[in-house]
Design a protein around this motif. Structure first.
Motif, PDB file in Angstrom:
ATOM      1  N   ALA A 257      92.182  83.094  71.233  1.00  0.00           N
ATOM      2  CA  ALA A 257      93.648  82.888  71.269  1.00  0.00           C
ATOM      3  C   ALA A 257      94.395  83.017  72.529  1.00  0.00           C
ATOM      4  O   ALA A 257      95.598  83.240  72.798  1.00  0.00           O
ATOM      5  N   SER A 258      93.581  82.924  73.568  1.00  0.00           N
ATOM      6  CA  SER A 258      94.165  83.271  74.987  1.00  0.00           C
ATOM      7  C   SER A 258      95.346  82.220  75.358  1.00  0.00           C
ATOM      8  O   SER A 258      96.344  82.604  75.995  1.00  0.00           O
ATOM      9  N   ALA A 259      95.113  80.954  75.037  1.00  0.00           N
ATOM     10  CA  ALA A 259      95.965  79.991  75.339  1.00  0.00           C
ATOM     11  C   ALA A 259      97.487  80.276  74.748  1.00  0.00           C
ATOM     12  O   ALA A 259      98.765  80.077  75.092  1.00  0.00           O
ATOM     13  N   ALA A 260      97.404  80.708  73.320  1.00  0.00           N
ATOM     14  CA  ALA A 260      98.419  80.916  72.475  1.00  0.00           C
ATOM     15  C   ALA A 260      99.098  82.069  72.995  1.00  0.00           C
ATOM     16  O   ALA A 260     100.421  82.241  72.693  1.00  0.00           O
ATOM     17  N   ARG A 261      98.604  82.850  73.847  1.00  0.00           N
ATOM     18  CA  ARG A 261      99.038  84.297  74.391  1.00  0.00           C
ATOM     19  C   ARG A 261      99.828  84.093  75.541  1.00  0.00           C
ATOM     20  O   ARG A 261     100.561  85.096  75.918  1.00  0.00           O
ATOM     21  N   ILE A 262     100.074  83.011  76.052  1.00  0.00           N
ATOM     22  CA  ILE A 262     100.883  82.594  77.136  1.00  0.00           C
ATOM     23  C   ILE A 262     102.233  81.876  76.697  1.00  0.00           C
ATOM     24  O   ILE A 262     102.235  80.848  75.834  1.00  0.00           O
ATOM     25  N   PRO A 263     103.204  82.546  76.720  1.00  0.00           N
ATOM     26  CA  PRO A 263     104.464  81.916  76.229  1.00  0.00           C
ATOM     27  C   PRO A 263     104.582  80.378  76.523  1.00  0.00           C
ATOM     28  O   PRO A 263     104.338  80.106  77.612  1.00  0.00           O
ATOM     29  N   PHE A 264     105.170  79.635  75.610  1.00  0.00           N
ATOM     30  CA  PHE A 264     105.162  78.344  75.681  1.00  0.00           C
ATOM     31  C   PHE A 264     106.366  77.951  76.724  1.00  0.00           C
ATOM     32  O   PHE A 264     105.999  77.128  77.656  1.00  0.00           O
ATOM     33  N   ARG A 265     107.433  78.819  76.863  1.00  0.00           N
ATOM     34  CA  ARG A 265     108.205  78.448  77.921  1.00  0.00           C
ATOM     35  C   ARG A 265     107.590  78.734  79.301  1.00  0.00           C
ATOM     36  O   ARG A 265     107.822  77.802  80.280  1.00  0.00           O
ATOM     37  N   GLU A 266     106.718  79.588  79.495  1.00  0.00           N
ATOM     38  CA  GLU A 266     105.985  79.781  80.621  1.00  0.00           C
ATOM     39  C   GLU A 266     105.104  78.915  81.055  1.00  0.00           C
ATOM     40  O   GLU A 266     104.732  78.481  82.313  1.00  0.00           O
ATOM     41  N   ARG A 267     104.352  78.330  79.970  1.00  0.00           N
ATOM     42  CA  ARG A 267     103.587  77.250  80.198  1.00  0.00           C
ATOM     43  C   ARG A 267     104.152  75.752  80.722  1.00  0.00           C
ATOM     44  O   ARG A 267     103.234  74.857  81.136  1.00  0.00           O
ATOM     45  N   THR A 268     105.486  75.852  80.437  1.00  0.00           N
ATOM     46  CA  THR A 268     106.058  74.633  80.557  1.00  0.00           C
ATOM     47  C   THR A 268     107.210  74.476  81.413  1.00  0.00           C
ATOM     48  O   THR A 268     107.106  74.193  82.556  1.00  0.00           O
ATOM     49  N   LEU A 269     108.553  75.092  80.933  1.00  0.00           N
ATOM     50  CA  LEU A 269     109.752  74.980  81.837  1.00  0.00           C
ATOM     51  C   LEU A 269     109.552  75.790  83.044  1.00  0.00           C
ATOM     52  O   LEU A 269     109.679  75.180  84.167  1.00  0.00           O
ATOM     53  N   GLU A 270     108.933  77.017  83.021  1.00  0.00           N
ATOM     54  CA  GLU A 270     108.680  77.707  84.260  1.00  0.00           C
ATOM     55  C   GLU A 270     107.976  77.042  85.265  1.00  0.00           C
ATOM     56  O   GLU A 270     107.727  77.537  86.597  1.00  0.00           O
ATOM     57  N   LYS A 271     107.020  76.106  84.961  1.00  0.00           N
ATOM     58  CA  LYS A 271     106.160  75.446  85.924  1.00  0.00           C
ATOM     59  C   LYS A 271     106.853  74.313  86.786  1.00  0.00           C
ATOM     60  O   LYS A 271     106.432  73.754  87.714  1.00  0.00           O
ATOM     61  N   GLY A 272     107.769  73.730  86.071  1.00  0.00           N
ATOM     62  CA  GLY A 272     108.619  72.590  86.661  1.00  0.00           C
ATOM     63  C   GLY A 272     107.764  71.451  86.332  1.00  0.00           C
ATOM     64  O   GLY A 272     106.983  71.125  85.885  1.00  0.00           O
ATOM     65  N   GLY A 273     108.784  70.506  87.141  1.00  0.00           N
ATOM     66  CA  GLY A 273     107.947  68.976  86.996  1.00  0.00           C
ATOM     67  C   GLY A 273     107.905  68.426  85.810  1.00  0.00           C
ATOM     68  O   GLY A 273     108.714  68.565  84.922  1.00  0.00           O
ATOM     69  N   ILE A 274     106.446  67.941  85.567  1.00  0.00           N
ATOM     70  CA  ILE A 274     106.524  67.206  84.322  1.00  0.00           C
ATOM     71  C   ILE A 274     106.502  67.990  82.988  1.00  0.00           C
ATOM     72  O   ILE A 274     106.982  67.624  82.009  1.00  0.00           O
ATOM     73  N   GLU A 275     105.905  69.207  83.303  1.00  0.00           N
ATOM     74  CA  GLU A 275     105.831  70.271  82.161  1.00  0.00           C
ATOM     75  C   GLU A 275     107.383  70.494  81.794  1.00  0.00           C
ATOM     76  O   GLU A 275     107.480  71.022  80.515  1.00  0.00           O
ATOM     77  N   LYS A 276     108.426  70.495  82.984  1.00  0.00           N
ATOM     78  CA  LYS A 276     109.655  70.935  82.197  1.00  0.00           C
ATOM     79  C   LYS A 276     110.120  70.105  81.529  1.00  0.00           C
ATOM     80  O   LYS A 276     110.886  70.255  80.212  1.00  0.00           O
ATOM     81  N   GLY A 277     109.836  68.537  81.313  1.00  0.00           N
ATOM     82  CA  GLY A 277     110.244  67.657  80.379  1.00  0.00           C
ATOM     83  C   GLY A 277     109.725  67.876  79.222  1.00  0.00           C
ATOM     84  O   GLY A 277     110.089  67.559  78.149  1.00  0.00           O
ATOM     85  N   ILE A 278     108.430  68.316  79.128  1.00  0.00           N
ATOM     86  CA  ILE A 278     107.657  68.423  77.778  1.00  0.00           C
ATOM     87  C   ILE A 278     108.429  69.635  76.936  1.00  0.00           C
ATOM     88  O   ILE A 278     108.553  69.529  75.920  1.00  0.00           O
ATOM     89  N   TYR A 279     108.627  70.662  77.715  1.00  0.00           N
ATOM     90  CA  TYR A 279     109.666  71.748  77.282  1.00  0.00           C
ATOM     91  C   TYR A 279     111.065  71.384  76.313  1.00  0.00           C
ATOM     92  O   TYR A 279     111.352  71.577  75.411  1.00  0.00           O
ATOM     93  N   GLU A 280     111.523  70.588  77.387  1.00  0.00           N
ATOM     94  CA  GLU A 280     112.907  69.916  76.889  1.00  0.00           C
ATOM     95  C   GLU A 280     112.707  69.131  75.747  1.00  0.00           C
ATOM     96  O   GLU A 280     113.607  68.957  74.950  1.00  0.00           O
TER      97      GLU A 280
END
Length: 501
Positions: A395-418
């Motif tokens: 369950a390691s991947a699920a234990r990283i908050p979705f916001r941290e995995r996407t928005l806070e990484k910036g770039g294309i991951e920010k678009g995925i979050y939005e």
């Protein structure tokens, strides 16, 4: 059109108190509810081992009801493996035997006139060679998970029937999204089922196939049996058996080749890594290695046993039961784990060796050693905390908050979050507009958890629920829309070159 396939199974030596609970919570209300209908509406796979149990513990009324469902053509029954063996992992000779045993058992309890046209492999476990084999046993179609179609890259179109090019056998595919929505309880009534499938409609010949464990209704999810029965009773939706679908006027047919080995629990990643059967035979799981070594040792001895031996029939029946997939599954620790079930399966194999005549002391010692290794390793894993560690790793991947995995990484991951936030907000609005306030609250709470990084504690992540709620194509279109800007500038930002999107 819709097809509901219900898979009913219990281990051959299920405890009577547990069986009693399942009977009264699921089997009795479902079977009796189906018998009250006046139309053909569902497909049932019931294992021979479960029918034996119902007979053993004197649930004769349920068997009579199943026979009534057959006589009145309310449901269509399918063939399978009697003791729920995972067919891709056992020898072809044993696959054939399991199928024949199951067919004979169903004919014994439900009548010689029972027609078994279709085939349901346990766990929807498929590998090459299965279709020619089931065709040789007289079956005219098979149902598999949609992942078998193209490994998760493209998906079956619901307005056509696919036919295996080599054997000319129709192959039906389970719709994962629809099945998961029903199993998760997100579909609560007929209207929500209509809403779920309306985006995917192609034409009047489209048929969506939902397949799941029958025990889901009433036992695993109390109250879901009532939802299913009321939906099947409704005239708003047209329910059809799979054999009836083959006769539908105007249905298109397409040939397919090179199906992918998988189960209904496999993921596209499993396909890529060739680990489709990981829950039953993980090369990195030493307990699985010991289990399969013990099974192969015992099976070799039983296969060599003369049928003239007085105890042959009893020993052979024990071997048939021992091929069940349960004890391998409970040893996977990913996340399923039960020392009791592991010991039960291993002890059954050891008892076969000890009760078989003319077995050498060397073979008996080898079997005893493997049994000891299985049990001692299982207890060691539990005692040392290895099991808890394996749960954590899975369950390691699920234990990283979705916001941290996407928005806070910036770039294309920010678009995925939005994109996902936009879709979640839309789902909340649509649910509220339809008066489904319970679902609206679910999406509202999901948004709050994602924004506050508390989503890591959810058993089922909101993004996974969203992917079940919205058709795959629509999700991908929305992701493309929100990430287009970032894709255009990706090459100029070195820190984003390693992103795997």
């Amino acid at each position: 059109m819709l097809n509901i396939l219900l898979h009913f199974y219990q281990p051959a030596e299920q405890q009577p108190d547990i069986l009693g609970q399942i009977v009264h919570q699921s089997y009795k209300p479902l079977f009796e509810g189906l018998s009250a209908l006046n139309k053909s509406c569902a497909t049932i796979n019931i294992s021979g081992s479960l029918l034996d149990l119902l007979d053993k513990y004197r649930y004769f009324g349920l068997i009579d009801t199943l026979r009534t469902l057959k006589d009145r053509n309310i449901v269509e029954f399918t063939g399978s493996s009697k003791y729920h063996a995972l067919l891709p992992l056992i020898p072809e000779k044993e696959v054939t035997r399991q199928i024949k045993l199951n067919t004979d058992t169903l004919h014994f309890y439900l009548g010689k006139d029972l027609q078994l046209k279709g085939f349901f492999p346990p766990e929807m476990g498929y590998s090459s060679g299965l279709i020619p084999l089931i065709k040789s046993e007289g079956f005219s179609w098979i149902i598999l998970d949609e992942l078998a179609f193209d490994g998760g890259r493209t998906f079956p179109i619901p307005n056509r029937v696919y036919v295996d090019r080599t054997t000319k056998t129709p192959v039906f595919f389970r719709n994962r999204r629809l099945s998961n929505l029903i199993m998760s309880g997100l579909i609560r009534d007929t209207q929500s089922l209509i809403t779920t499938t309306k985006h995917d409609q192609y034409d009047e010949t489209s048929c969506f196939i939902a397949a799941m464990d029958g025990e889901t209704f009433g036992h695993h999810r109390p109250g879901l049996d009532s939802m299913l029965l009321s939906t099947l009773k409704s005239d708003v939706l047209k329910f059809i058996t799979l054999s009836e679908l083959l006769k539908t006027k105007g249905i298109k047919r397409s040939f397919i080749s090179n199906l992918y080995s998988c189960t209904w629990a496999s993921s596209p990643k499993d396909i890529k890594l060739n680990t489709q059967f990981l829950s039953w035979n993980n090369p990195k799981n030493i307990i699985h290695t010991y289990q399969w070594s013990l099974l192969e040792l015992v099976l070799a001895q039983v296969s060599a046993l003369s049928k003239q031996v007085p105890s042959y029939k009893k020993i052979r029946e024990k071997m048939d039961i021992a091929l069940a997939s349960d004890h391998f599954w409970w040893a996977s620790a990913n996340p399923w784990w039960s020392v009791e079930m592991i010991e039960d399966g291993s002890n059954r194999l050891l008892s076969i060796i000890n009760s078989t005549p003319n077995i050498s002391d060397k073979t008996k010692s080898r079997a005893q050693l493997l049994y000891t290794k299985i049990i001692s390793t299982a207890f060691e894993w539990q005692r040392t905390g290895k099991i808890r560690s394996m749960f954590t790793d899975s369950a390691s991947a699920a234990r990283i908050p979705f916001r941290e995995r996407t928005l806070e990484k910036g770039g294309i991951e920010k678009g995925i979050y939005e994109a996902f936030i936009f879709m979640l907000k839309n789902l909340e609005k649509e649910a509220a507009k339809e008066g489904n306030y319970e679902k609206a609250i679910l999406w509202r709470d999901a948004l709050i958890k994602i924004e506050t990084k508390n989503d890591i504690y959810d058993a089922i992540h909101a993004v996974d629920l969203l992917r079940q709620e919205i058709p795959y194509v629509e999700v991908e279109k929305m992701l493309d829309k929100y990430t287009e800007e970032y894709k255009n500038i990706r090459g100029g930002q070195p820190e984003q070159r390693d992103l795997n999107v």
